[in-house]
Design a protein around this motif. Sequence first.
Motif, PDB file in Angstrom:
ATOM      1  N   HIS A  19      -5.461  -2.759  -3.102  1.00 11.63           N
ATOM      2  CA  HIS A  19      -5.468  -3.600  -4.148  1.00 11.63           C
ATOM      3  C   HIS A  19      -4.122  -4.443  -4.063  1.00 11.63           C
ATOM      4  O   HIS A  19      -2.988  -3.751  -3.503  1.00 11.63           O
ATOM      5  CB  HIS A  19      -5.504  -3.059  -5.554  1.00 11.63           C
ATOM      6  CG  HIS A  19      -5.528  -4.103  -6.595  1.00 11.63           C
ATOM      7  ND1 HIS A  19      -6.750  -4.190  -7.422  1.00 11.63           N
ATOM      8  CD2 HIS A  19      -4.582  -4.647  -7.341  1.00 11.63           C
ATOM      9  CE1 HIS A  19      -6.405  -5.315  -8.193  1.00 11.63           C
ATOM     10  NE2 HIS A  19      -5.227  -5.393  -8.342  1.00 11.63           N
ATOM     11  N   ASN A 136       0.857   5.420  -3.496  1.00 15.69           N
ATOM     12  CA  ASN A 136       2.443   5.020  -3.355  1.00 15.69           C
ATOM     13  C   ASN A 136       3.053   4.809  -4.812  1.00 15.69           C
ATOM     14  O   ASN A 136       2.306   5.001  -5.900  1.00 15.69           O
ATOM     15  CB  ASN A 136       2.014   3.704  -2.679  1.00 15.69           C
ATOM     16  CG  ASN A 136       3.291   3.035  -2.323  1.00 15.69           C
ATOM     17  OD1 ASN A 136       4.309   3.710  -2.060  1.00 15.69           O
ATOM     18  ND2 ASN A 136       3.342   1.688  -2.243  1.00 15.69           N
ATOM     19  N   ALA A 262       6.790   4.178  -0.668  1.00 21.43           N
ATOM     20  CA  ALA A 262       6.994   3.658   0.408  1.00 21.43           C
ATOM     21  C   ALA A 262       8.443   2.853   0.502  1.00 21.43           C
ATOM     22  O   ALA A 262       9.060   2.846   1.343  1.00 21.43           O
ATOM     23  CB  ALA A 262       5.839   2.612   0.932  1.00 21.43           C
TER      24      ALA A 262
END
Length: 411
Positions: A19, A136, A262
Motif C-alpha cells: 500500500h 515494517n 526499514a
Amino acid sequence: MDKRHFPPDKIRNIGIIAHIDAGKTTATERMLFYSGFAHKLGSVDEGTTITDWMEQERERGITIVSAAITTQWREHQINIIDTPGHIDFTAEVQRALRVLDGGVVVFDGVHGVESQSETVWRQAERYRVPRICFINKMDRTGADFDHALQTIRERLHAQPVPLNIPMGAEHDFAGVIDLMTMEAIRWSDDLGASPEREPIPEALRERAQAARSNLLEAICETDDTLLERYLGEEPIEAGEWGAALRRATIDNRLYPVLCGAALRNVGIQPLLDAVVDLLPSPEDRKEVVGHHPQTGEEEHWPLQLDEPLCALVFKTVTDPYAGQMAYVRVYSGQLKSGDQAYNPRTGRKTRIGRLVRVFADRREDIDSIPAGEIDAVVGLKDAHTGDTLCALDHPLVLESIQFPEPVLNIA
Ligand code: GDP
C-alpha cells in the motif's frame, strides 16, 4: 555458462508489493544497499552511508524505481521487479505479477493490511504468486505486530506464520527474535556493523517459545511425515523445517512473516535471507503458458535453456543514457546479442542488439539473457510492452488479452 549468469536455481525474480506509504521504496533501497553494497561498506571511516549512496544515485539519474534491478545476496541473484502500486493500472500490475516468481508484501506496522495491499494481494493470489510478508515501521508509535498479523488473517484470509517477532516496541524497537535459531538479533545505529546475535532476553523467552511452537506446528500441518516425527518427538534438523516451509510457501499454503523497520535498517538481512531461502526460483515454475499466434491453440512450454526462445517484453522505457530500452523476462531458450527474434504481433523478425543488466549503481553489458533471467535489450525495434519474442519456427504469444489503456481520473 558465462560466469555472470547464475544457474536458475540461484535466481529469485521478486516484486515488492505494498500500500502506498507502507515503506516499499525504503525497504527496496535498504535491500539493494545491504545486498549490493554490504561488501563495499567495510569500515564506517570510508564515510559510505546509505544517504550518500542514495544521493549519488539521484545525481546519476538512476532511481531505484527502474523496471527491474539486479542485486546479489548469499551467492544468489535477486532481480527486483518494480510492481506498480497504483491499483487502477491493472494491465501493468498483472504483467508484473506474471513476470515475477515471488513477492514481498510490505505492511505498515501501525495499520497492518490496508485497502491497496488487499487489492494487490488478491491479484497475486489469482496468479498464485508465493509471498512473504514484511511488517515494517515497527519503530512507529502505535506499531502492533499482533494486530498486523490479525489483519492478514481477517482481511486476506491467509495464514501468516511469523519467522521472527519484534524485540522492543515503538521507539525502543531494537531488533527481532529469530524463531528458527531462537536467538535475539540486535541492530545498532552503526550502519557498517553487522547485527549482534545474543541470547533471548528473559522477559521475551516465554513469548518466543510459544511463537516457535506455533511456527513449527503450522509447518507440520503442511507435511504429514514431519508431523508424525514431531509428535513422536524425533529430532528434526533446521534444514528439514526450512525445506518444508519453503514447499508450503511456494504452494501458497503458508505466508512467512518478518518484522522490521526499514528506515532504521532493522530486519533487512533476515528479509533477504527469506527471499533466498523461501521464495521460488525460475526452476520451480515448470512451464509457461501461451498460445500459437495462428491457430490460437494453448501451448505449454517447459522452462529450459535448450528449448526454443520465449521471452516477454514487460516494460519499455526511454533511458537517459542508453535510449530505448526493453526489459524482458526470458522464460525458455535464450536471447543472444546478434541473433534474430520473431515478434508475432508485428509478424517481423527483429535483431537483438546490446543487452544490459541493470544494477542500482551501474549497468553491465552481457552477451545473452538465458531462461529464468530478467535483463534489458537496448534499441529493440518496434517492440511494445506486452510483446512476446520467440523463434520464427516456434511462434508463441504470451499475452493474448488486450488490456485497456489506463484512464486518468481527473476530478
Ligand atoms: P512507499 O510509498 O511504500 O514507497 O513508502 P516509502 O518508502 O516512501 O515510505 C513512506 C514514509 O514512511 C517515508 O516518510 C519513510 O521515511 C517512512 N518510513 C519507511 N519505513 C519506515 C520505518 O521503518 N519506520 C518509520 N518510522 N518510518 C518509515
